[in-house]
Write an enzyme that holds these catalytic residues in place. Structure first.
Site, mmCIF file in Angstrom:
data_model
loop_
_atom_site.group_PDB
_atom_site.id
_atom_site.type_symbol
_atom_site.label_atom_id
_atom_site.label_comp_id
_atom_site.label_asym_id
_atom_site.label_seq_id
_atom_site.Cartn_x
_atom_site.Cartn_y
_atom_site.Cartn_z
ATOM 1 N N GLY A 123 0.818 -1.209 0.000
ATOM 2 C CA GLY A 123 0.000 0.000 0.000
ATOM 3 C C GLY A 123 0.850 1.256 0.000
ATOM 4 N N ALA A 124 0.195 2.393 0.363
ATOM 5 C CA ALA A 124 0.811 3.728 0.228
ATOM 6 C C ALA A 124 1.314 3.845 -1.211
ATOM 7 C CB ALA A 124 1.932 3.954 1.237
ATOM 8 N N PRO A 126 3.843 6.263 -7.889
ATOM 9 C CA PRO A 126 4.056 5.976 -9.316
ATOM 10 C C PRO A 126 4.883 4.720 -9.591
ATOM 11 C CG PRO A 126 4.337 8.317 -8.896
ATOM 12 C CD PRO A 126 4.200 7.672 -7.554
ATOM 13 N N HIS A 160 4.514 1.840 -7.978
ATOM 14 C CA HIS A 160 3.499 0.782 -8.027
ATOM 15 C C HIS A 160 2.682 0.882 -9.325
ATOM 16 C CE1 HIS A 160 3.867 1.241 -3.466
ATOM 17 N NE2 HIS A 160 4.175 -0.027 -3.665
ATOM 18 N N GLN A 196 11.962 -4.088 -9.951
ATOM 19 C CA GLN A 196 13.411 -4.254 -9.929
ATOM 20 C C GLN A 196 14.023 -3.428 -8.791
ATOM 21 O OE1 GLN A 196 15.449 -6.200 -11.683
ATOM 22 N NE2 GLN A 196 17.256 -5.246 -10.751
ATOM 23 N N LYS A 197 13.233 -2.483 -8.292
ATOM 24 C CA LYS A 197 13.692 -1.666 -7.153
ATOM 25 C C LYS A 197 14.122 -2.575 -6.000
ATOM 26 C CE LYS A 197 13.231 1.714 -3.876
ATOM 27 N NZ LYS A 197 12.402 1.201 -2.841
ATOM 28 N N GLN A 232 14.651 -9.141 -3.476
ATOM 29 C CA GLN A 232 13.330 -9.769 -3.345
ATOM 30 C C GLN A 232 12.930 -10.449 -4.657
ATOM 31 O OE1 GLN A 232 9.934 -7.705 -1.394
ATOM 32 N NE2 GLN A 232 9.235 -7.319 -3.458
ATOM 33 N N SER A 234 7.428 4.020 -0.750
ATOM 34 C CA SER A 234 6.460 4.463 0.267
ATOM 35 C C SER A 234 7.199 5.114 1.425
ATOM 36 C CB SER A 234 5.642 3.275 0.762
ATOM 37 O OG SER A 234 5.068 2.600 -0.330
HETATM 38 P P1 AMP Z 1 6.030 -2.380 -1.650
HETATM 39 O O1 AMP Z 1 4.665 -1.815 -1.525
HETATM 40 O O2 AMP Z 1 7.097 -1.419 -1.268
HETATM 41 O O3 AMP Z 1 6.172 -3.732 -1.002
HETATM 42 O O4 AMP Z 1 6.263 -2.620 -3.194
HETATM 43 C C1 AMP Z 1 5.386 -3.414 -3.948
HETATM 44 C C2 AMP Z 1 5.998 -3.700 -5.286
HETATM 45 O O5 AMP Z 1 6.238 -2.471 -5.963
HETATM 46 C C3 AMP Z 1 7.350 -4.403 -5.162
HETATM 47 O O6 AMP Z 1 7.432 -5.398 -6.165
HETATM 48 C C4 AMP Z 1 8.332 -3.296 -5.402
HETATM 49 O O7 AMP Z 1 9.556 -3.738 -5.944
HETATM 50 C C5 AMP Z 1 7.587 -2.443 -6.391
HETATM 51 N N1 AMP Z 1 8.110 -1.076 -6.350
HETATM 52 C C6 AMP Z 1 8.211 -0.263 -5.290
HETATM 53 N N2 AMP Z 1 8.800 0.900 -5.620
HETATM 54 C C7 AMP Z 1 9.086 0.825 -6.937
HETATM 55 C C8 AMP Z 1 9.706 1.695 -7.883
HETATM 56 N N3 AMP Z 1 10.161 2.896 -7.549
HETATM 57 N N4 AMP Z 1 9.833 1.268 -9.154
HETATM 58 C C9 AMP Z 1 9.393 0.035 -9.520
HETATM 59 N N5 AMP Z 1 8.795 -0.826 -8.683
HETATM 60 C C10 AMP Z 1 8.644 -0.447 -7.406
#
Ligand code: AMP
Length: 520
Positions: free
Chosen positions: A30-31, A34, A36, A156-157, A161, A194
């Site tokens: 969540g949160a 762009p 996501h 890929q960030k 993981q 986030s």
């Molecule tokens: P999170 O909510 O932080 O667990 O992220 C959920 C998914 O979004 C994960 O697969 C992250 O790698 C991806 N994600 C988060 N930030 C970015 C970003 N800046 N660019 C690309 N993917 C992202």
């Protein structure tokens, strides 16, 4: 759009709506931002149903981490998803997912967890976050089992993981395709996260230094540096400009295995974690030393195969003739006398077959094809194979196996390939993607010319236009390998251009791309 907070609601909805449709899952905490959105948009393009899960997973937070503080904003996220065209949000509570309140009981010890290979979880972020990737692997496995998506999207960030999840899915035979999406960044270069919400304005101005450091290393790499110490030093020297940055690690590893590298051979992952105040930031950059892949997609009759051959020939790259591979498999199935309806038998055969394509010159006829040790260069052009190849290529299992082989073939780059979904599915990280198209009228005119050249000119132009329109419609709506333009593909409309002109255009795009990669 529907929101479900229970497993029962989610499952019931999916059971009723998924018949014959593809499902894409985007797991998030969540949160939404762009970053996501790039995942959601990709899932939207590639699937009939898009599910976004929103769950702040207590299992992946260690003691003293920001579990309580982590931003929770379901209403805003719902609006975000609605606008992005999401079909289903799955936002369960921890009790719903783990059957217990994580703050009341020690679910870490009472719940079955998935343990990825320790070599992958103990380095990079694993040093400071013991148990984190076990928590991630456990929740992702649960989400994959609950949603049973065709594809799941990860950024890929979070490169560590991503590598761990790819391994998990392969090792446990989970039937899903993992799709990775490149890092989305703010104009300053700071990767969206986030956790950026925690940064003060002053820290936000300093945070892009991580990206600058990685870019510096990328430039050094493009200039020929391959050595670990020098590449890491290129990041460190940039970071030293900002005193407040506390570096946790800067590492060079293999992007798939996460094994530390002394030298980059074909590819490396340069990853960094650092703190600004109490906020922990991560970022990374892929260092690629492979020869390029050029993916050319587009509708039938746009001139793809001729142009692809010429591009390969003029750039000295291999023309990966995927059509020849499907023909070789068809020949093998016919030779083995397997009934086309016996898909399991075809699956057994295709998953074990070895195809070799060897080009001995620049002409199309110089491509020699072997399957399971037998040369079939001539045999695959027989009437029998021609009559049956589309039926065999339409079997999902054949396609799945051959795409795997094509990806293996191209793992070191240096390949040009054409098709309907080469840039979107087969080589989504191709250096150059072209979508070659032409108007229906132009394609009909070209087809008529061909037919007249072959003395078969009895069809009218109108009839050919209608046929092409129908074929376009079928090709873009088919479930298997539909025709799609990748978001990062360059469209070339070939109306009014000759084949050499189109070829030159692709070659100049390639040179432009290569020099921009060089400049990082
Ligand atoms: P999170 O909510 O932080 O667990 O992220 C959920 C998914 O979004 C994960 O697969 C992250 O790698 C991806 N994600 C988060 N930030 C970015 C970003 N800046 N660019 C690309 N993917 C992202």
């Amino acid at each position: 759009m529907r929101l479900f907070t229970t497993i029962a609601g989610l499952r019931c909805h999916l059971e009723r709506h998924r018949t014959q449709k593809t499902v894409g899952l985007v797991p998030t905490m969540g949160a939404l931002h762009p970053g996501h959105l790039t995942l959601i948009e990709r899932a939207r393009r590639e699937n009939a149903i898009v599910v976004v899960s929103i769950f702040v997973n207590p299992l992946q937070f260690g003691p003293g981490e920001d579990l309580q503080q982590y931003p929770r904003q379901l209403e805003e996220d719902q609006r975000f998803c609605q606008q992005a065209g999401v079909d289903v949000i799955f936002a369960p509570t921890a009790v719903e997912l783990y059957g217990d309140d994580p703050s009341d009981s020690d679910i870490l010890t009472e719940f079955t967890q998935v343990q990825p290979p320790p070599a992958m979880t103990s380095i990079l972020c694993g040093h400071s976050r013991p148990g984190h990737f076990q928590g991630v692997a456990t929740v992702v496995t649960k989400l994959l089992n609950l949603v049973q998506p065709d594809r799941a999207y990860f950024g890929q960030k979070d490169a560590q993981q991503l590598a761990i999840i790819r391994r998990l899915v392969a090792d446990l035979n989970i039937p899903v395709t993992i799709v990775s999406c490149s890092i989305a960044r703010e104009p300053s270069g700071l990767a969206y996260s986030s956790r950026n919400q925690y940064l003060t304005p002053a820290q936000k101005a300093q945070a892009p230094i991580l990206y600058k450091g990685l870019q510096n290393a990328q430039n050094v790499f493009q200039a020929g540096e391959r050595d670990r110490t020098s590449l890491i030093a290129a990041v460190t020297s940039e970071l030293s400009w900002i005193e407040e940055i506390q570096v946790e690690y800067i590492e060079l590893v293999h992007p798939t295995t996460l094994i530390p590298l002394e030298q980059v051979e074909d590819q490396g992952l340069l990853a960094i974690a650092a703190r600004l105040g109490s906020t922990r930031l991560i970022d990374n950059s892929l260092l690629r030393n492979r020869r390029p892949i050029i993916a050319i997609d587009g509708p039938a009759g746009a001139g793809k195969s001729t142009v692809t051959r010429l591009v390969a020939q003029q750039l000295g790259l291999m023309y990966l003739d995927t059509g020849a591979m499907y023909r070789a498999v068809t020949w093998r199935v016919l030779q083995a006398g397997i009934d086309f309806t016996d898909e399991p038998a075809i699956a057994e055969l295709v998953s074990q077959c070895q195809i070799s394509l060897i080009s001995s010159g620049s002409q199309p006829q110089s491509l020699r094809v072997w399957i399971d040790g037998k040369e079939v260069t001539q045999a695959i052009r027989s009437l029998d194979v021609t009559a049956n190849v589309s039926a065999i290529a339409a079997l999902p299992v054949v396609r799945h196996e051959l795409v795997k082989q094509q990806q293996r073939w191209a793992s070191k780059g240096g390949v040009v390939a054409e098709g309907r979904d080469i840039g979107t599915h087969v080589f989504p990280d191709a250096e150059l993607k072209i979508f070659l198209t032409a108007s229906v009228q132009e394609r009909a005119r070209r087809r008529l010319q061909d037919l007249q050249g072959e003395d078969q000119g009895t069809v009218s132009l109108e009839q050919l236009e209608a046929d092409i329109q129908l074929r376009d419609q079928r090709d873009s709506t088919r479930t298997l390998a539909p025709l799609r333009q990748a978001a990062d593909a360059i469209e070339i409309n070939t109306d009014g251009f000759t084949i050499p002109e189109v070829t030159d255009k692709i070659i100049s795009l390639y040179h432009k791309k290569a020099s921009s990669l060089h400049q990082g």
